[in-house]
Design a protein around this motif. Structure first.
Motif, PDB file in Angstrom:
ATOM      1  N   ASP A 251      -5.962   0.119  -6.561  1.00  0.00           N
ATOM      2  CA  ASP A 251      -6.782   1.128  -7.242  1.00  0.00           C
ATOM      3  C   ASP A 251      -8.067   1.425  -6.478  1.00  0.00           C
ATOM      4  O   ASP A 251      -8.518   2.571  -6.431  1.00  0.00           O
ATOM      5  CB  ASP A 251      -7.141   0.689  -8.664  1.00  0.00           C
ATOM      6  N   GLU A 252      -8.662   0.396  -5.875  1.00  0.00           N
ATOM      7  CA  GLU A 252      -9.869   0.602  -5.080  1.00  0.00           C
ATOM      8  C   GLU A 252      -9.558   1.434  -3.840  1.00  0.00           C
ATOM      9  O   GLU A 252     -10.361   2.275  -3.423  1.00  0.00           O
ATOM     10  CB  GLU A 252     -10.480  -0.737  -4.669  1.00  0.00           C
ATOM     11  N   LEU A 253      -8.389   1.218  -3.251  1.00  0.00           N
ATOM     12  CA  LEU A 253      -7.991   1.997  -2.084  1.00  0.00           C
ATOM     13  C   LEU A 253      -7.818   3.466  -2.461  1.00  0.00           C
ATOM     14  O   LEU A 253      -8.299   4.355  -1.758  1.00  0.00           O
ATOM     15  CB  LEU A 253      -6.696   1.439  -1.487  1.00  0.00           C
TER      16      LEU A 253
ATOM     17  N   THR B 233      -9.237   5.078  -4.925  1.00  0.00           N
ATOM     18  CA  THR B 233     -10.574   5.621  -5.173  1.00  0.00           C
ATOM     19  C   THR B 233     -11.264   5.963  -3.858  1.00  0.00           C
ATOM     20  O   THR B 233     -11.866   7.035  -3.720  1.00  0.00           O
ATOM     21  CB  THR B 233     -11.425   4.614  -5.978  1.00  0.00           C
ATOM     22  N   ALA B 234     -11.183   5.079  -2.878  1.00  0.00           N
ATOM     23  CA  ALA B 234     -11.805   5.332  -1.575  1.00  0.00           C
ATOM     24  C   ALA B 234     -11.154   6.523  -0.876  1.00  0.00           C
ATOM     25  O   ALA B 234     -11.852   7.380  -0.311  1.00  0.00           O
ATOM     26  CB  ALA B 234     -11.709   4.091  -0.702  1.00  0.00           C
TER      27      ALA B 234
ATOM     28  N   LYS C 185     -10.398  -5.041   3.785  1.00  0.00           N
ATOM     29  CA  LYS C 185      -9.250  -5.699   3.184  1.00  0.00           C
ATOM     30  C   LYS C 185      -9.652  -7.140   2.908  1.00  0.00           C
ATOM     31  O   LYS C 185     -10.484  -7.674   3.635  1.00  0.00           O
ATOM     32  CB  LYS C 185      -8.048  -5.699   4.134  1.00  0.00           C
TER      33      LYS C 185
ATOM     34  N   ARG D  57     -12.261   9.752  -2.556  1.00  0.00           N
ATOM     35  CA  ARG D  57     -13.646  10.070  -2.181  1.00  0.00           C
ATOM     36  C   ARG D  57     -13.697  10.662  -0.768  1.00  0.00           C
ATOM     37  O   ARG D  57     -14.334  11.676  -0.527  1.00  0.00           O
ATOM     38  CB  ARG D  57     -14.514   8.816  -2.270  1.00  0.00           C
TER      39      ARG D  57
ATOM     40  N   TYR E  70       0.829  -1.214   0.000  1.00  0.00           N
ATOM     41  CA  TYR E  70       0.000   0.000   0.000  1.00  0.00           C
ATOM     42  C   TYR E  70       0.860   1.259   0.000  1.00  0.00           C
ATOM     43  O   TYR E  70       0.557   2.228  -0.687  1.00  0.00           O
ATOM     44  CB  TYR E  70      -0.979  -0.015   1.173  1.00  0.00           C
TER      45      TYR E  70
ATOM     46  N   CYS F 119      -7.968  -5.274  -0.316  1.00  0.00           N
ATOM     47  CA  CYS F 119      -8.448  -4.176  -1.145  1.00  0.00           C
ATOM     48  C   CYS F 119      -7.418  -3.958  -2.256  1.00  0.00           C
ATOM     49  O   CYS F 119      -6.233  -3.792  -1.968  1.00  0.00           O
ATOM     50  CB  CYS F 119      -8.573  -2.930  -0.268  1.00  0.00           C
ATOM     51  N   LEU F 120      -7.879  -3.994  -3.483  1.00  0.00           N
ATOM     52  CA  LEU F 120      -6.958  -3.712  -4.584  1.00  0.00           C
ATOM     53  C   LEU F 120      -6.445  -2.289  -4.466  1.00  0.00           C
ATOM     54  O   LEU F 120      -7.190  -1.393  -4.057  1.00  0.00           O
ATOM     55  CB  LEU F 120      -7.660  -3.910  -5.926  1.00  0.00           C
TER      56      LEU F 120
ATOM     57  N   ILE G  43     -12.804   0.682   5.399  1.00  0.00           N
ATOM     58  CA  ILE G  43     -12.435   0.085   4.117  1.00  0.00           C
ATOM     59  C   ILE G  43     -12.059  -1.362   4.396  1.00  0.00           C
ATOM     60  O   ILE G  43     -11.252  -1.645   5.283  1.00  0.00           O
ATOM     61  CB  ILE G  43     -11.257   0.834   3.455  1.00  0.00           C
TER      62      ILE G  43
END
Length: 121
Positions: free
Chosen positions: A105-107, A109-110, A100, A113, A13, A102-103, A98
């Motif tokens: 890219d998804e992290l 994005t989150a 886990k 946001r 990460y 978690c990809l 969030i």
């Protein structure tokens, strides 16, 4: 600040978030998270809930007791994200949760946001 006692995940990460342009500090325990947060003053903390020694919830509550962290987003980042754990984390004072694994890219994005939402505190 990314906090996780699973060092492989911490490295993945950190590397990906740095690649995406974030300045990333890491900690592998709740106690280290408090110390590093006090020095680095992050705008967002991703906190694993279940760590040996001080839990993520205990570390979050210690940080929340300091007025300097009133506006810092503290996000539960956990593999234990069933409905009961989610409700417990939110009740304890986390701003979001969030799940886990978690990809990366998804992290991102989150995180984007969360950082773009108006602060609730």
């Amino acid at each position: 600040l990314v906090v996780d006692d699973y060092l492989d995940a911490l490295e993945i990460y950190q590397t990906y978030l740095t690649f995406k342009g974030y300045r990333v500090a890491t900690a592998s325990s709740g106690a280290d998270a408090i110390t590093i947060a006090q020095v680095e003053r992050p705008s967002l903390i991703l906190m694993d809930l279940r760590m040996i020694g001080m839990s993520g919830t205990e570390a979050m509550q210690t940080l929340r007791a300091d007025p300097a962290f009133a506006d810092v987003l503290i996000v539960a980042f956990t593999a234990h994200a069933m409905a009961a754990e989610r409700a417990e984390a939110m009740k304890a004072g986390f701003d979001a949760l969030i799940s886990k694994p978690c990809l990366p890219d998804e992290l991102v994005t989150a995180i984007e946001r969360l950082l773009s939402e108006p602060r609730r505190r």
